[in-house]
Write a protein that holds these residues in place. Structure first.
Motif, mmCIF file in Angstrom:
data_model
loop_
_atom_site.group_PDB
_atom_site.id
_atom_site.type_symbol
_atom_site.label_atom_id
_atom_site.label_comp_id
_atom_site.label_asym_id
_atom_site.label_seq_id
_atom_site.Cartn_x
_atom_site.Cartn_y
_atom_site.Cartn_z
ATOM 1 N N ALA A 129 0.647 -1.291 -0.078
ATOM 2 C CA ALA A 129 0.108 -0.004 0.168
ATOM 3 C C ALA A 129 0.720 1.446 0.220
ATOM 4 C CB ALA A 129 -1.121 -0.093 1.167
ATOM 5 N N ARG A 130 2.011 1.057 0.472
ATOM 6 C CA ARG A 130 2.964 2.279 0.433
ATOM 7 C C ARG A 130 3.784 2.504 -1.005
ATOM 8 N NH1 ARG A 130 4.362 0.245 5.732
ATOM 9 N NH2 ARG A 130 6.121 -1.067 4.652
ATOM 10 N N GLY A 131 3.621 1.463 -1.801
ATOM 11 C CA GLY A 131 4.327 1.647 -3.149
ATOM 12 C C GLY A 131 3.425 2.630 -4.083
ATOM 13 N N ARG A 132 4.179 3.499 -4.794
ATOM 14 C CA ARG A 132 3.581 4.561 -5.696
ATOM 15 C C ARG A 132 2.910 3.683 -6.736
ATOM 16 N NH1 ARG A 132 9.320 8.066 -5.702
ATOM 17 N NH2 ARG A 132 8.707 9.335 -4.263
ATOM 18 N N PRO A 133 1.706 4.517 -7.145
ATOM 19 C CA PRO A 133 0.889 3.651 -7.995
ATOM 20 C C PRO A 133 1.359 3.008 -9.432
ATOM 21 C CG PRO A 133 0.366 5.897 -7.737
ATOM 22 C CD PRO A 133 1.530 5.760 -6.961
ATOM 23 N N VAL A 134 0.777 1.982 -9.937
ATOM 24 C CA VAL A 134 1.080 1.653 -11.089
ATOM 25 C C VAL A 134 -0.594 1.339 -11.649
ATOM 26 C CG1 VAL A 134 1.803 -0.587 -12.467
ATOM 27 C CG2 VAL A 134 3.299 0.483 -10.769
#
Length: 218
Positions: free
Chosen positions: A25-30
């Protein structure tokens, strides 16, 4: 003599899943979306050297969020799988479904047997002759797999991105319109080109290899 601390298998699986979800959830979106001109792969990514979207084979692309070293290892394993299968049989025998199943087995094995699960979520995309024949497979940290239609969003704000695109007929959009719709849903329209990564599985390509990065459109 101290007694070992007991954790039930159900609680252990729950804790592992919660740990992985928080990291993802902390990952930048794709965002991966199917449009008239092909399959568009978008990522918020300020790094010029650490890619979140990539080519796997002729008509197959890969996108991921989470820990880079973990999904990079999976990407490389996917390329080896595709190359070996294409060499041993035929290039047409390399499919997104087969690759997704291989990834699912690896992710499930790590989740159930290792101390720490992979903090990754993946999309394997295969270009079809038309948007209706495109194949988008989403894989979670525990090996669960789903066949998506139209688009797949991963990482921070994924649900909001999906809701924003919910009423858009992406299959009718050309590349430029699809790119605008995707960047708008991701909130990246006002960000510099260096903050995002853009690629396309090109439906109009004259080559068997359809993946190309779109620096000019970024």
């Amino acid at each position: 003599m101290s007694m070992p601390f007991y954790v039930s298998p159900e609680q252990l699986m729950k804790d592992r899943a919660e740990f992985a979800r928080k990291g993802i959830a902390r990952g930048r979106p794709v965002l991966v979306l199917s449009c008239a001109d092909g399959i568009l792969l978008l990522a918020e990514n300020p790094s010029e050297s650490l890619h979140k979207i990539a080519e796997i084979y002729d008509r197959i692309g890969f996108a991921a969020v989470g820990k880079f070293n973990e999904f990079e290892g999976l990407r490389q394993a996917g390329i080896r799988y595709a190359d070996l299968r294409g060499y041993a049989y035929d290039r047409s025998d390399v499919t997104a479904r087969g690759l997704a199943n291989a990834y699912a087995q690896t992710l499930a094995g790590v989740f159930t047997t290792e101390q720490k699960p992979y903090e990754v979520e993946l999309v394997v995309a295969e270009l079809g002759d038309t948007p209706v024949h495109d194949r988008l497979f989403r894989l979670s940290f525990d090996g669960s797999i789903s066949h998506e239609s139209g688009h797949v969003a991963l990482g921070e704000g994924a649900e909001t991105i999906s809701r924003t695109l919910g009423d858009t007929d992406l299959a009718e959009l050309g590349l430029d319109d699809a790119l605008t719709a995707g960047l708008t849903a991701m909130g990246l329209t006002d960000r510099p080109a260096s903050a995002r990564e853009v690629a396309l599985l090109d439906r109009g390509s004259s080559s068997t290899r359809t993946f190309r990065r779109l620096e000019a459109h970024a």
